[in-house]
Scaffold this active site. Structure first.
Site, PDB file in Angstrom:
ATOM      1  N   HIS A  12      -4.105  11.958  24.851  1.00 30.26           N
ATOM      2  CA  HIS A  12      -4.958  10.793  25.056  1.00 30.26           C
ATOM      3  C   HIS A  12      -4.140   9.699  25.699  1.00 30.26           C
ATOM      4  O   HIS A  12      -2.933   9.590  25.471  1.00 30.26           O
ATOM      5  CB  HIS A  12      -5.534  10.307  23.717  1.00 30.26           C
ATOM      6  N   ASP A  21     -12.742  14.521  21.865  1.00 34.32           N
ATOM      7  CA  ASP A  21     -13.569  15.276  22.805  1.00 34.32           C
ATOM      8  C   ASP A  21     -13.436  16.781  22.614  1.00 34.32           C
ATOM      9  O   ASP A  21     -14.287  17.540  23.074  1.00 34.32           O
ATOM     10  CB  ASP A  21     -13.186  14.926  24.249  1.00 34.32           C
TER      11      ASP A  21
END
Length: 459
Positions: free
Chosen positions: A342, A399
Site C-alpha cells: 500500500h 482490496d
C-alpha cells in the site's frame, strides 16, 4: 547548489503562534523549534515546526517561505507535503494503524454499523441512542431521489460506464439542491452532507439496474442502510433475490456494511484531495464530491479490488500459486501482484485483518464455495512466509479480499468502484465540511516549475 536546512530551539514569536492557530493543530505549544533554511545567496528563512495531536510526524510550515526568502518548494505528487490540517482520520503506515476520530477502524467495524460511523465522522463523536434514531430518520427521509432525476438514467445508454453515470448524476444533484456557500452556516453544511450520504445507495442501485434495463426500486423504512442498497439493486417485479432467504440477505448486508465502514475515509488520498481542491473554490458540495468520484475512477486509485479478481482468475487454481509467485519474484513481463502492499501502509493493512475473517463467514453463510478464495488464501500464506515479500513489506491490503466478497454477493466487477465511491462519500463530504468551516478557508493554488520556452517574439 544546495540549500542548508538546520534546526534550532527558539521561543515562538507572535507570527509563529498565529501560524499554529491558523493551522488549527491541537498541540499545546508554548515553546517550539523552527527550521532555518539557508539559501546559497545567504538569505535565511526561519520556518516553524508543527506537530500533530497524535503520531510522530513532524512538519515545517513553509507558509512564509517565499516572503522571507523569495523561493518556493517543489514536491511532485505532494509526497512530503501536508495540504491541510484535519481531525478526521489518523494513519500510521509503519504501525498499520487507521483511526476514525481516534477509534481504530477494525474495532469500529466489529461493533458499529455504517450510519453510526457516518455520524461519528460528521460530528466527531459516536451518537447516543437518541441521536442515532434522529440521524437514521433523516437519512431515510432523504434516500429517495426525485422523479426528474430518473431522467438522467433514462437518457444514458445501458452500456455507459458505471462511473460515468455516477459522476454525472452526483454532479446533477447540484441542480436540484443549489447551495449558496456560507462558511458559518453549519446547519446548511450538515443538510448537504445528509442528503449526499442518503441518496448514494439509490443512485448506486440505479446504475446497476440501468445496465440490465430494470425499473427503479425505492427504499424501505424497515431496512438498514446496507439492506436497502441490496434490496434496491437486486429486487425484480416478479421476485426479490435476497429477501427470499433472510439468512443470506442478512449475511450479505452485514458484509456490505463492514465494507462501507472500512472504506468510509482514508485521509488525504487522491480523490479526497480532489474534493478539497474543488470545494476550495466554493463550488457546490455535490459538484466537489463528483470531482472526487472522477478521481476515484482512475485504475490506480479505485480499481484495485477489480484487479485482484483478474489476477486470481489468471492464476486459476491453488496449485498454480507457487508458480505465479516465482514469476512475480523474477519480474516476468505481464505478471503483477495485486492486492499486496500500500502507498501508505508498510505493515499489515488494519482494514484487511478483520475483512479476511469476515469474507470466509459471508461465503459460508451464503453457502458459496468460491475457488478464488482458496487461491487468495494460498497466495497470502506463501507471500507472508517468503523473505522476498517480507523484506519489501508487501502485506495484503483491504482490496485483496473485498473483490471476492462483492462478487460472491452478485455485484459485478464493473460495479466495484461504484461501491467504493458509495462508501467513501461520507468521508469526502466530511472532509469538505471540515475544510469550509475552518478559519482561514481559502482557495487552493499550487505553484509550478515552468520548463517551457522563454519569452519570445512571433516570427
Amino acid at each position: 547548489m544546495y540549500f542548508t536546512l538546520a534546526f534550532a530551539w527558539h521561543s515562538l514569536d507572535s507570527s509563529t503562534v498565529q501560524c499554529v492557530t491558523r493551522l488549527a493543530l491541537r498541540s499545546s505549544i508554548s515553546e517550539a523549534d523552527f527550521a532555518e533554511l539557508k539559501l546559497p545567496t545567504g538569505e535565511v528563512a526561519k520556518l516553524p515546526m508543527l506537530y500533530p495531536s497524535h503520531g510522530t510526524d513532524k512538519f515545517i510550515d513553509i507558509g512564509t517561505l517565499n516572503k522571507q526568502a523569495g523561493v518556493y518548494t517543489y514536491d511532485p505528487g505532494f509526497q512530503c507535503t501536508a495540504s491541510c490540517s484535519s481531525a478526521i482520520t489518523f494513519i500510521d503506515g509503519d504501525k498499520g494503524q487507521c483511526n476514525y476520530r481516534g477509534y481504530p477502524v477494525d474495532q469500529i467495524a466489529q461493533s458499529s454499523n455504517f450510519l453510526e460511523v457516518s455520524y461519528l465522522l460528521l460530528n466527531g463523536e459516536m451518537p447516543t441512542p437518541e441521536e442515532m434514531q434522529e440521524f437514521d430518520s433523516e437519512i431515510k427521509q432523504h434516500m429517495i431521489i426525485k422523479t426528474k432525476m430518473l431522467s438522467f438514467f433514462n437518457s444514458m445508454p445501458s452500456a455507459a460506464h458505471p462511473m460515468a453515470q455516477m459522476t454525472s448524476v452526483v454532479a446533477g444533484l447540484s441542480a436540484f439542491y443549489p447551495v449558496s456557500l456560507d462558511p458559518k452556516d453549519h446547519k446548511q453544511h450538515m443538510e448537504a452532507a445528509i442528503r449526499m450520504v442518503a441518496k448514494m445507495p439509490m443512485i448506486s442501485a440505479l446504475i446497476y439496474r440501468n445496465s440490465l434495463g430494470l425499473p427503479a426500486v425505492y427504499p424501505r423504512s424497515d431496512f438498514t442502510y446496507a439492506e436497502n442498497l441490496l434490496y434496491m439493486m437486486f429486487s425484480n417485479p416478479t421476485h426479490t433475490t435476497f429477501p427470499q432467504n433472510e439468512k443470506v440477505f442478512k449475511a450479505a448486508a452485514k458484509a456490505i456494511d463492514v465494507f462501507l465502514i472500512l472504506h468510509a475515509d482514508h485521509e488525504q488520498n487522491a480523490s479526497t484531495s480532489t474534493v478539497r481542491i474543488a470545494g476550495s473554490s466554493q463550488a457546490n458540495p455535490y459538484a466537489a464530491v463528483s470531482a472526487g468520484i472522477a478521481s476515484l475512477w482512475g485504475p490506480a486509485h479505485g480499481g484495485a479490488n477489480e484487479a485482484v479478481i483478474q489476477m486470481l482468475e489468471e492464476i486459476g487454481t491453488k496449485e498454480n500459486v507457487a508458480e505465479f509467485v516465482r514469476k512475480v519474484k523474477n519480474k516476468e513481463a505481464g505478471v503483477r501482484l495485486m492486492g499486496f502492499g500500500h502507498r501508505v501502509y508498510k505493515n499489515y493493512d488494519p482494514r484487511a485483518k478483520y475483512f479476511k475473517t469476515l469474507v470466509g463467514e459471508v461465503l459460508d453463510g451464503m453457502d458459496i464455495q468460491d475457488p478464488k478464495l482458496e487461491v487468495a488464501r494460498e497466495l497470502e500464506r506463501i507471500a507472508l512466509e517468503d523473505e522476498y515479500f517480507i523484506k519489501r513489506k508487501l502485506y495484503p491490503n483491504v482490496d485483496f479480499y473485498t473483490g471476492i466478497m462483492l462478487r460472491a454477493i452478485g455485484i459485478p466487477t464493473s460495479m466495484f468502484t461504484v461501491m467504493f465511491a458509495l462508501a467513501r462519500t461520507v468521508g469526502w463530504i466530511t472532509q469538505w465540511k471540515e475544510m469550509v468551516e475552518e478559519k482561514g478557508f481559502r482557495i487552493s493554488r499550487p505553484r509550478q516549475i515552468y520548463i517551457g520556452a522563454p519569452e519570445r517574439k512571433l516570427p
